[in-house]
Motif scaffolding. Structure first.
Motif, mmCIF file in Angstrom:
data_model
loop_
_atom_site.group_PDB
_atom_site.id
_atom_site.type_symbol
_atom_site.label_atom_id
_atom_site.label_comp_id
_atom_site.label_asym_id
_atom_site.label_seq_id
_atom_site.Cartn_x
_atom_site.Cartn_y
_atom_site.Cartn_z
ATOM 1 N N THR A 111 73.276 56.372 -70.851
ATOM 2 C CA THR A 111 74.489 55.446 -70.869
ATOM 3 C C THR A 111 74.030 54.197 -70.526
ATOM 4 O O THR A 111 72.876 53.788 -70.075
ATOM 5 C CB THR A 111 75.372 56.175 -69.664
ATOM 6 O OG1 THR A 111 74.934 55.781 -68.677
ATOM 7 C CG2 THR A 111 75.763 57.449 -70.094
ATOM 8 N N GLY A 169 67.037 62.288 -73.747
ATOM 9 C CA GLY A 169 68.332 62.709 -73.249
ATOM 10 C C GLY A 169 69.442 61.743 -73.809
ATOM 11 O O GLY A 169 69.200 60.878 -74.732
ATOM 12 N N GLN A 170 70.583 61.681 -73.373
ATOM 13 C CA GLN A 170 71.491 60.821 -73.876
ATOM 14 C C GLN A 170 71.804 59.786 -72.880
ATOM 15 O O GLN A 170 72.509 59.871 -71.524
ATOM 16 C CB GLN A 170 72.946 61.490 -74.012
ATOM 17 C CG GLN A 170 74.082 60.858 -74.516
ATOM 18 C CD GLN A 170 73.604 60.337 -75.995
ATOM 19 O OE1 GLN A 170 73.168 61.168 -76.881
ATOM 20 N NE2 GLN A 170 74.069 59.158 -76.462
#
Length: 176
Positions: A151, A148-149
């Protein structure tokens, strides 16, 4: 400072296998199929195509991942590759270790400790703490996470939630 290309490519390949496994599991849930075990294999050429790596490079890295227990291979007409465990159970540290060996930021952090000035070094202890913190971070992030992305907050949360990781407190303090 950067990861060696093989280590980086190993992570790219493992994350590609993770995405394939995640997509397959999602499709199985939609169609009512079984997600109990990882069975579908992917071909080496498919992995090379998905990652834009050459077949030769992909083959070399796959061998390292198989030898390191990250990937399972099966020979034959229906053979191929798959992750040896679910993506959430394989960490970045697992993949890096399989491809490059131990993560050691300096010579004094490696098992061999081949530093010429270690006997007079006043920063070796700090490097050990920093190296342990980096290893904790790599251990706290899974292939599923990498698919996923992420953070910065995601990464900090992973380390905060990993109660067993050495250097966890140091990493949380550094992140603030």
């Amino acid at each position: 400072m950067r990861l060696a290309k093989l280590a980086d490519y190993g992570l790219v390949i493992a994350a590609t296998l993770s995405r394939a496994e995640t997509a397959r599991a999602a499709e199985d849930r939609l169609t009512g199929g079984s997600t109990e075990k990882l069975t579908e294999l992917v071909k080496l050429e498919w992995v090379a195509e998905q990652t834009s790596l050459t077949v030769a490079t992909t083959r070399k890295i796959m061998k390292l991942l198989v030898d390191g227990g990250i990937v399972v291979s099966e020979r034959g007409m229906r053979g191929g590759y798959r992750l040896a465990a679910p993506p959430d159970q394989i960490s970045l540290a697992d993949v890096l270790s399989a491809v490059e060996g131990e993560v050691a930021l300096t010579d004094c952090c490696s098992d061999s400790r081949q530093c010429e000035v270690i006997s007079n070094c006043n920063v070796q202890r700090n490097w050990s703490v920093i190296n342990g913190t980096v290893n904790s971070l790599f251990s706290a992030i899974s292939l599923k996470d990498m698919s996923g992305q992420l953070t910065r907050e995601d990464v900090v949360a992973r380390v905060q939630n990993d109660q067993t990781a050495p250097g966890r407190i140091a990493m949380v303090q550094l992140a603030r």
